[in-house]
Scaffold this active site. Structure first.
Site, PDB file in Angstrom:
ATOM      1  N   ALA A 115      61.083 -27.988   2.001  1.00 14.31           N
ATOM      2  CA  ALA A 115      62.405 -28.313   2.195  1.00 14.31           C
ATOM      3  C   ALA A 115      64.203 -28.581   2.987  1.00 14.31           C
ATOM      4  O   ALA A 115      64.094 -29.644   3.076  1.00 14.31           O
ATOM      5  CB  ALA A 115      63.130 -27.679   0.575  1.00 14.31           C
ATOM      6  N   ALA A 116      63.588 -27.534   3.750  1.00 13.91           N
ATOM      7  CA  ALA A 116      64.941 -27.579   4.983  1.00 13.91           C
ATOM      8  C   ALA A 116      65.009 -28.403   6.258  1.00 13.91           C
ATOM      9  O   ALA A 116      63.155 -29.540   6.212  1.00 13.91           O
ATOM     10  CB  ALA A 116      64.388 -26.351   5.494  1.00 13.91           C
ATOM     11  N   PRO A 117      65.441 -29.292   6.646  1.00 15.93           N
ATOM     12  CA  PRO A 117      67.272 -28.877   6.626  1.00 15.93           C
ATOM     13  C   PRO A 117      67.864 -29.337   5.114  1.00 15.93           C
ATOM     14  O   PRO A 117      68.613 -29.426   4.964  1.00 15.93           O
ATOM     15  CB  PRO A 117      67.395 -28.944   7.256  1.00 15.93           C
ATOM     16  CG  PRO A 117      66.975 -30.854   7.961  1.00 15.93           C
ATOM     17  CD  PRO A 117      65.763 -30.590   7.404  1.00 15.93           C
ATOM     18  N   GLY A 118      66.940 -29.900   3.449  1.00 16.89           N
ATOM     19  CA  GLY A 118      67.486 -29.841   2.923  1.00 16.89           C
ATOM     20  C   GLY A 118      68.366 -31.299   2.666  1.00 16.89           C
ATOM     21  O   GLY A 118      68.924 -31.615   1.877  1.00 16.89           O
ATOM     22  N   GLY A 119      68.290 -32.464   3.245  1.00 19.67           N
ATOM     23  CA  GLY A 119      68.753 -33.665   3.251  1.00 19.67           C
ATOM     24  C   GLY A 119      68.010 -34.849   1.474  1.00 19.67           C
ATOM     25  O   GLY A 119      68.204 -35.216   0.776  1.00 19.67           O
ATOM     26  N   LYS A 120      66.346 -34.313   1.559  1.00 19.33           N
ATOM     27  CA  LYS A 120      65.455 -34.903   0.670  1.00 19.33           C
ATOM     28  C   LYS A 120      66.206 -33.924  -0.780  1.00 19.33           C
ATOM     29  O   LYS A 120      65.837 -34.486  -1.198  1.00 19.33           O
ATOM     30  CB  LYS A 120      63.876 -34.555   0.962  1.00 19.33           C
ATOM     31  CG  LYS A 120      63.618 -36.006   2.231  1.00 19.33           C
ATOM     32  CD  LYS A 120      62.530 -36.174   2.391  1.00 19.33           C
ATOM     33  CE  LYS A 120      62.547 -36.658   3.776  1.00 19.33           C
ATOM     34  NZ  LYS A 120      62.622 -36.361   5.225  1.00 19.33           N
ATOM     35  N   ARG A 143      66.058 -21.955   9.357  1.00 12.44           N
ATOM     36  CA  ARG A 143      65.631 -23.203   8.651  1.00 12.44           C
ATOM     37  C   ARG A 143      66.196 -23.161   7.089  1.00 12.44           C
ATOM     38  O   ARG A 143      67.308 -24.119   6.275  1.00 12.44           O
ATOM     39  CB  ARG A 143      64.247 -24.037   8.520  1.00 12.44           C
ATOM     40  CG  ARG A 143      63.775 -24.191  10.225  1.00 12.44           C
ATOM     41  CD  ARG A 143      62.112 -24.600   9.604  1.00 12.44           C
ATOM     42  NE  ARG A 143      62.219 -25.903   8.944  1.00 12.44           N
ATOM     43  CZ  ARG A 143      62.305 -27.432   8.538  1.00 12.44           C
ATOM     44  NH1 ARG A 143      62.819 -27.358  10.013  1.00 12.44           N
ATOM     45  NH2 ARG A 143      61.713 -27.856   7.956  1.00 12.44           N
ATOM     46  N   ASP A 181      57.056 -33.415   2.148  1.00 14.85           N
ATOM     47  CA  ASP A 181      57.528 -33.716   3.408  1.00 14.85           C
ATOM     48  C   ASP A 181      56.600 -32.838   3.953  1.00 14.85           C
ATOM     49  O   ASP A 181      58.120 -32.134   4.213  1.00 14.85           O
ATOM     50  CB  ASP A 181      58.924 -33.886   3.472  1.00 14.85           C
ATOM     51  CG  ASP A 181      59.156 -35.297   4.219  1.00 14.85           C
ATOM     52  OD1 ASP A 181      58.533 -35.731   4.569  1.00 14.85           O
ATOM     53  OD2 ASP A 181      60.698 -34.593   5.195  1.00 14.85           O
ATOM     54  N   CYS A 234      57.328 -37.959   8.636  1.00 13.27           N
ATOM     55  CA  CYS A 234      57.970 -38.896   9.212  1.00 13.27           C
ATOM     56  C   CYS A 234      56.726 -39.325  11.412  1.00 13.27           C
ATOM     57  O   CYS A 234      57.304 -38.974  11.951  1.00 13.27           O
ATOM     58  CB  CYS A 234      59.428 -38.357   9.791  1.00 13.27           C
ATOM     59  SG  CYS A 234      59.143 -36.975  10.872  1.00 13.27           S
TER      60      CYS A 234
END
Length: 498
Positions: A115-120, A143, A181, A234
């Site tokens: 999950a980090a840094p939390g954008g998604k 993180r 991710d 990515c």
């Protein structure tokens, strides 16, 4: 015409990227700044208007309704009051795609495995209308602090943060949807590196692809039959993308399904370096920098087959409602603290009781947290180590001296629309600067006690009237950043507003 080239390892993709000149042109140009609008707090049009007052020009990102692109401006949009208030989150446009592909629904059980840094994570919460349990997992403390800073600044209430290696999570509870991710070689971020992709030795690719595969397999294990898994990276490397999904498809109870988005992309590769992939792999997506004028990304959407039973031993208890007291807290005492805190909101800050009825609370040591997650898998996880709950929603109260419950600035800011006007003070720019410089303001005839401080019609924090006058109670680090923002030349003064 000479075909443009890129130096280093990116050259190996020339034969698989259909529009190589466009790819090279995009990767060697500056990536525009984009941000996601916190639409539960402010509309995109209102946010664009506020930023326009400060000299920023924005435009809509095609196909992404909650994203705006910075066309021009006096500086960084991350150094604005609007960012400080949580009205926006700076994020690459391409990073919107995995949450949109997962398509979470309000009330569902969602897992963000990396999950980090939390954008998604925060985007998933937005798509869920902050209703339903969203577990955000990451193993590294640093993180996690960054993740929670974003969750708290943006004010999301249904995120339960878990410190754990996602591969080691207990399998005693199943999720409706899981996002993986995965850590990767990050070639999709090459625009930030001047178009030069990093060099990664073969042993790194072997290590990271094994990590990615184990995370994806764990995600499938934690997904209910009929549920959805989205795997994304990515990077452009097929070894980390199609090859990982191909191996997992061979022996896992999942099938690839089309991604229900109408956005430019290229299909997944059917083969790479002599290895033929499963035909369904072409339904995965490759998004290159020229597709969205952003970064690069790979993603696959997988459906857990119906009728399959997850692997692993032992019973699988159902999810349970989050109790008023964290395990170890006395239930009766927790309920009494919560009632006292609600009374503070109603009596001292004029909160509308109907709004409070839609919120849930949990006491943990000196803090009371507010959440809209509803339930969690704690009962099934409690006897298995390797994980811990770090946060549950937003920190709403902290017990002060004498046991008085003091609401947090983040809580008041998030729910300011529910607040009455008796304990409200509207500040102009000069008065706010004085407070932030730790110079108390005259209290006048205001009675001693707390105040909600507003600036430009927006609550910015808590104040307190005492013997020395009015002082702010905004945490020092946040106050220092706000002070710096207000001193920027681009910040609009009150007299400039129309």
């Amino acid at each position: 015409m000479t075909t443009p080239t890129l130096p280093g390892p990116l050259a190996r993709y020339e034969d698989v990227i259909e529009d190589w000149p466009a790819f090279v042109s995009a990767t060697t140009s500056q990536e525009p700044t984009t941000f996601r609008v916190r639409r539960a707090l402010l509309s995109a049009s209102d946010l664009a208007s506020r930023l326009r007052e400060q000299g920023f020009e924005t435009s809509q990102v095609s196909g992404l309704t909650d994203y705006l692109r910075v066309v021009g401006g006096p500086g960084s949009v991350a150094q604005t009051l609007e960012h400080w208030l949580g009205f926006l989150h700076v994020q690459q446009a391409v990073m919107a795609l995995p949450p949109l592909a997962l398509a979470p629904r309000p009330g569902e059980r969602i897992l963000d495995l990396c999950a980090a840094p939390g954008g998604k994570t925060t985007h998933l919460s937005e798509l869920m209308n902050e209703r339903g349990a969203l577990l955000a997992v990451d193993p590294k403390e640093k993180r996690l602090r960054g993740l929670m800073a974003n969750v708290f600044r943006l004010g999301y209430t249904n995120v339960i943060t878990i410190a754990a290696d996602g591969r080691e999570l207990p399998d005693a509870a199943l999720f409706d949807r899981v996002l993986v991710d995965a850590p990767c070689s990050a070639e999709g971020n090459l625009r930030r590196q001047g178009g030069k992709g990093g060099k990664h030795p073969a042993d790194f690719r072997r290590y990271v692809s094994r990590l990615q595969e184990s995370l994806l397999r764990k995600a499938i294990q934690l997904t209910r039959p009929g549920g959805v898994v989205v795997y994304s990276t990515c990077t452009f490397a097929p070894e980390e993308n199609e090859a990982v999904v191909h191996r997992v498809l061979a022996d896992s109870p999942v099938e690839i399904e089309p991604i229900p988005l109408d956005l430019p992309h290229s299909p997944g590769l059917s083969a790479w370096e002599g290895l033929d992939f499963a035909p369904a792999i072409t339904q995965t997506w490759r998004v290159y920098p020229h597709h969205l004028d952003s970064g690069g990304l790979f993603m696959a959407r997988l459906r857990r087959k119906e009728g399959e039973t997850p692997t692993g031993d032992g019973p699988r208890p159902d999810w349970e409602p989050i109790p008023p007291g964290f395990p170890g807290e006395a239930d009766r005492a927790a309920r009494e603290r919560i009632e006292g805190a609600r009374a503070v909101l109603e009596e001292e800050y004029g909160f509308v009781s109907q709004v409070l009825e839609g919120l849930s609370w949990i006491v943990r040591k000196e803090n009371i947290w507010v959440h809209t997650a509803g339930e969690w898998p704690y009962p099934g996880w409690q006897d298995r180590g390797g994980w811990r709950v770090v946060s549950a929603g937003l920190r709403a109260f902290r017990a002060a001296r004498g046991g008085k419950e003091t609401p947090s600035n983040q809580f008041l800011s998030r729910f300011q629309r529910a607040m009455g006007g008796e304990r409200r003070l509207d500040l102009d720019a000069a008065s706010l600067q004085e407070l932030l410089d730790d110079r108390p303001l005259p209290a006048g005839d205001r009675p001693a006690g707390p105040l909600a401080l507003f600036f430009r019609d927006t609550l910015i924090g808590r104040g307190m009237v005492g013997r020395s006058g009015l002082r702010h109670e905004i945490p020092a680090a946040q106050a220092a950043r706000l002070r710096a923002i207000l001193r920027q030349p681009s910040h609009p003064r009150d007299e400039e507003r129309t």
